[in-house]
Design a protein around this motif. Structure first.
Motif, PDB file in Angstrom:
ATOM      1  N   THR A  58      82.104  20.892   7.620  1.00 32.80           N
ATOM      2  CA  THR A  58      81.801  19.589   8.890  1.00 32.80           C
ATOM      3  C   THR A  58      82.173  19.526   9.012  1.00 32.80           C
ATOM      4  O   THR A  58      81.742  18.616  10.437  1.00 32.80           O
ATOM      5  N   THR A  61      84.469  21.162  12.033  1.00 32.10           N
ATOM      6  CA  THR A  61      83.270  21.581  12.611  1.00 32.10           C
ATOM      7  C   THR A  61      82.297  20.628  14.066  1.00 32.10           C
ATOM      8  O   THR A  61      82.222  21.520  15.065  1.00 32.10           O
ATOM      9  N   SER A  62      82.225  20.293  13.289  1.00 35.84           N
ATOM     10  CA  SER A  62      81.103  19.609  13.207  1.00 35.84           C
ATOM     11  C   SER A  62      81.100  18.587  14.623  1.00 35.84           C
ATOM     12  O   SER A  62      82.750  17.721  14.937  1.00 35.84           O
ATOM     13  N   ARG A  63      80.119  18.726  15.916  1.00 37.35           N
ATOM     14  CA  ARG A  63      80.639  17.359  16.812  1.00 37.35           C
ATOM     15  C   ARG A  63      80.613  16.164  16.463  1.00 37.35           C
ATOM     16  O   ARG A  63      80.976  15.481  16.963  1.00 37.35           O
ATOM     17  N   LYS A  64      79.356  16.026  15.804  1.00 33.12           N
ATOM     18  CA  LYS A  64      79.231  14.564  15.082  1.00 33.12           C
ATOM     19  C   LYS A  64      80.592  13.954  14.413  1.00 33.12           C
ATOM     20  O   LYS A  64      80.615  12.685  13.878  1.00 33.12           O
ATOM     21  N   THR A  65      81.442  14.652  13.911  1.00 33.55           N
ATOM     22  CA  THR A  65      82.434  14.305  13.342  1.00 33.55           C
ATOM     23  C   THR A  65      84.086  14.307  13.908  1.00 33.55           C
ATOM     24  O   THR A  65      85.265  13.783  14.018  1.00 33.55           O
TER      25      THR A  65
END
Length: 149
Positions: A58, A61-65
Motif C-alpha cells: 500500500t 503503490t497506492s495513490r493515497k500514500t
C-alpha cells in the motif's frame, strides 16, 4: 528499605517503568522508549501482528500514500544533504561547541536505561526477523513488496 523502594520507583519513571522522554524528543523516541519498556507489551503485539506485506504494498503503490512517499524522500534528501554538507565543510574552530554537560545519573537509573536499550534491541531483532519471514512466506507478493521499497 522504604528509601530503596522509592529510589527504584523514581528510577523507573512515572508509569510502570516507562521513562519520561525529554521535552525535545520526537514521537519516534517515545515509541522506542515504550517498545523497550515492560509497559510496551501491547504496542509490541500490534507491531508483531501488523500485515507488513500489505503495508509495504500500500505504501509503495497506492495513490493515497503518494504524499507520504514524497515526504519520506524529502526528509531523506534533507538529512543526506545536511550530513554531506557537515562532512565536507566542518565549522571553524571558534564555532565548535563543547559537548553539553551530562546530567548526573544514578547507578539504578543507568542500569534501567541499559536494560531498556537491550530489550529494545531484542524487540527490534524479533520484529524484523518475523516480518522478513512473512515476506518470504508471502511468495511473489512479499518479494514485490520488498522490491518496491
Amino acid at each position: 528499605a522504604a528509601e530503596g523502594a522509592s529510589a527504584a520507583a523514581a528510577a523507573e519513571g512515572p508509569v510502570g517503568g516507562a521513562a519520561t522522554p525529554p521535552a525535545t524528543a520526537d514521537p519516534l523516541d517515545a515509541v522506542r522508549v515504550l517498545l523497550g519498556s515492560p509497559g510496551g507489551a501491547t504496542l509490541r503485539r500490534i507491531a508483531r501482528d501488523l500485515d507488513s506485506t500489505e503495508l509495504l504494498t500500500t505504501l509503495t503503490t497506492s495513490r493515497k500514500t503518494r504524499h507520504l512517499r514524497r515526504l519520506g524522500v524529502r526528509m531523506l534528501a534533507e538529512s543526506l544533504t545536511q550530513r554531506f554538507a557537515a562532512a565536507l565543510s566542518p565549522p571553524p574552530e571558534h564555532e565548535r561547541r563543547p559537548p553539553p554537560e551530562q546530567l548526573p545519573v544514578s547507578p539504578a537509573s543507568e542500569a534501567l536505561r541499559r536494560r531498556r536499550a537491550e530489550r529494545l534491541a531484542g524487540v527490534r531483532r524479533v520484529l524484523v526477523a518475523s516480518h522478513l519471514q512473512r515476506q518470504v512466506r508471502a511468495g511473489w507478493r512479499g518479494a514485490a513488496a520488498i522490491g518496491a521499497v
